[in-house]
Design an enzyme around this catalytic site. Structure first.
Site, PDB file in Angstrom:
ATOM      1  N   HIS A   1       4.356  -3.801   6.044  1.00 37.44           N
ATOM      2  CA  HIS A   1       4.455  -3.021   4.800  1.00 37.44           C
ATOM      3  C   HIS A   1       4.210  -3.936   3.589  1.00 37.44           C
ATOM      4  O   HIS A   1       3.460  -3.576   2.675  1.00 37.44           O
ATOM      5  CB  HIS A   1       5.847  -2.368   4.747  1.00 37.44           C
ATOM      6  CG  HIS A   1       6.184  -1.654   3.486  1.00 37.44           C
ATOM      7  ND1 HIS A   1       6.525  -0.314   3.456  1.00 37.44           N
ATOM      8  CD2 HIS A   1       6.265  -2.070   2.194  1.00 37.44           C
ATOM      9  CE1 HIS A   1       6.775   0.049   2.201  1.00 37.44           C
ATOM     10  NE2 HIS A   1       6.641  -1.006   1.422  1.00 37.44           N
ATOM     11  N   GLU A   2       4.828  -5.118   3.597  1.00 38.06           N
ATOM     12  CA  GLU A   2       4.692  -6.024   2.451  1.00 38.06           C
ATOM     13  C   GLU A   2       3.287  -6.611   2.355  1.00 38.06           C
ATOM     14  O   GLU A   2       2.730  -6.725   1.259  1.00 38.06           O
ATOM     15  CB  GLU A   2       5.732  -7.151   2.513  1.00 38.06           C
ATOM     16  CG  GLU A   2       7.190  -6.700   2.514  1.00 38.06           C
ATOM     17  CD  GLU A   2       7.532  -5.687   1.433  1.00 38.06           C
ATOM     18  OE1 GLU A   2       6.920  -5.725   0.346  1.00 38.06           O
ATOM     19  OE2 GLU A   2       8.403  -4.835   1.673  1.00 38.06           O
TER      20      GLU A   2
ATOM     21  N   GLN B   1       4.371  -5.860  -6.861  1.00 39.47           N
ATOM     22  CA  GLN B   1       5.421  -4.908  -7.277  1.00 39.47           C
ATOM     23  C   GLN B   1       6.137  -5.347  -8.550  1.00 39.47           C
ATOM     24  O   GLN B   1       6.810  -4.543  -9.187  1.00 39.47           O
ATOM     25  CB  GLN B   1       6.450  -4.709  -6.156  1.00 39.47           C
ATOM     26  CG  GLN B   1       5.874  -3.973  -4.952  1.00 39.47           C
ATOM     27  CD  GLN B   1       6.934  -3.744  -3.901  1.00 39.47           C
ATOM     28  OE1 GLN B   1       7.180  -4.604  -3.071  1.00 39.47           O
ATOM     29  NE2 GLN B   1       7.586  -2.597  -3.943  1.00 39.47           N
TER      30      GLN B   1
ATOM     31  N   CYS C   1      10.119   2.381  -0.132  1.00 35.38           N
ATOM     32  CA  CYS C   1       9.494   1.311  -0.919  1.00 35.38           C
ATOM     33  C   CYS C   1      10.175   1.262  -2.284  1.00 35.38           C
ATOM     34  O   CYS C   1      10.430   2.310  -2.875  1.00 35.38           O
ATOM     35  CB  CYS C   1       8.008   1.610  -1.091  1.00 35.38           C
ATOM     36  SG  CYS C   1       7.126   0.355  -2.028  1.00 35.38           S
ATOM     37  N   LEU C   2      10.457   0.049  -2.766  1.00 35.74           N
ATOM     38  CA  LEU C   2      11.116  -0.074  -4.068  1.00 35.74           C
ATOM     39  C   LEU C   2      10.232   0.446  -5.200  1.00 35.74           C
ATOM     40  O   LEU C   2      10.731   0.776  -6.271  1.00 35.74           O
ATOM     41  CB  LEU C   2      11.513  -1.534  -4.328  1.00 35.74           C
ATOM     42  CG  LEU C   2      12.605  -2.088  -3.391  1.00 35.74           C
ATOM     43  CD1 LEU C   2      12.832  -3.567  -3.659  1.00 35.74           C
ATOM     44  CD2 LEU C   2      13.903  -1.308  -3.540  1.00 35.74           C
TER      45      LEU C   2
ATOM     46  N   GLY D   1      12.440  -6.013   1.399  1.00 38.63           N
ATOM     47  CA  GLY D   1      11.174  -6.710   1.202  1.00 38.63           C
ATOM     48  C   GLY D   1      10.630  -6.429  -0.187  1.00 38.63           C
ATOM     49  O   GLY D   1      10.942  -5.392  -0.778  1.00 38.63           O
TER      50      GLY D   1
ATOM     51  N   HIS E   1       0.945  -4.327   0.721  1.00 35.20           N
ATOM     52  CA  HIS E   1       1.021  -4.360  -0.750  1.00 35.20           C
ATOM     53  C   HIS E   1       0.009  -5.353  -1.329  1.00 35.20           C
ATOM     54  O   HIS E   1      -0.550  -5.129  -2.405  1.00 35.20           O
ATOM     55  CB  HIS E   1       2.423  -4.789  -1.214  1.00 35.20           C
ATOM     56  CG  HIS E   1       3.406  -3.665  -1.347  1.00 35.20           C
ATOM     57  ND1 HIS E   1       3.232  -2.623  -2.229  1.00 35.20           N
ATOM     58  CD2 HIS E   1       4.596  -3.433  -0.735  1.00 35.20           C
ATOM     59  CE1 HIS E   1       4.282  -1.795  -2.138  1.00 35.20           C
ATOM     60  NE2 HIS E   1       5.122  -2.263  -1.238  1.00 35.20           N
TER      61      HIS E   1
HETATM   62 NI    NI Z   1       6.946  -1.404  -0.617  1.00 37.34          NI
END
Ligand code: NI
Length: 174
Positions: free
Chosen positions: A136-137, A50, A94-95, A45, A140
């Site tokens: 989660h996304e 991000q 998380c990226l 995701g 963000h």
């Molecule tokens: Ni994340």
């Protein structure tokens, strides 16, 4: 085109993103870039903030296994319209917080409404990993990271490690 992923801490990861109006080719390119960036990372995701874009846009694909058909989802203005009372615990990453994982408790299933890549409204119930990922996304888009669910000590520890990582990356680039 692949885009660089912001690493926590970054003020852009703490912002509440603005809802999108009409879709445009520019936004579709952005979504495609996000999918490319996510698959390349690799991740399941990615949210627009991000990559430094403060729009309510997320992409995801939780299909695992090489023999399974990928299911890339593009969601403009995603919204959770219902959540299960049953909770579920998943180890999240998380990226924007590389190599850090922690257990987070969230509703086991959620109904999500969004505008798809073609501009059509969609509603779907997600459960399991998909439910965790979409929550989660969407977090963000509200400036919230999975580490915000952890205790202050653990959160600070992870943030310090990320600050160190960013210093090292900056030095490597210099
Ligand atoms: Ni994340």
């Amino acid at each position: 085109m692949k885009r660089p992923i912001l690493i926590h801490p970054d003020p852009r990861l703490k912002k509440v993103c603005a809802p999108l109006g009409d879709l445009s080719d520019e936004l579709r390119v952005l979504a495609d870039d996000m999918l490319e960036t996510m698959y390349d990372a690799p991740g399941i995701g990615l949210a627009a903030p991000q990559i430094g874009v403060l729009d309510r846009l997320i992409v995801m694909d939780c299909v695992k296994g090489e023999n399974e058909t990928p299911r890339p989802l593009v969601m403009f203005n995603p919204e959770i319209v219902a959540s299960s009372d049953v909770m579920n615990v998943y180890e999240e990453g998380c990226l924007s917080i590389p190599e850090e994982y922690a257990e987070v408790k969230r509703p086991e299933a959620v109904d999500v409404r969004w505008i798809d890549r073609d501009g059509n409204e969609q509603t779907e119930t997600f459960d399991g990993l998909w439910a965790t990922c979409v929550q989660h996304e969407i977090d963000h888009l509200n400036g919230k990271l999975f580490i915000d669910y952890l205790g202050p000590m653990k959160r600070q520890m992870i943030t310090r490690r990320m600050q160190k990582l960013k210093r090292e990356q900056a030095k490597a680039r210099a």
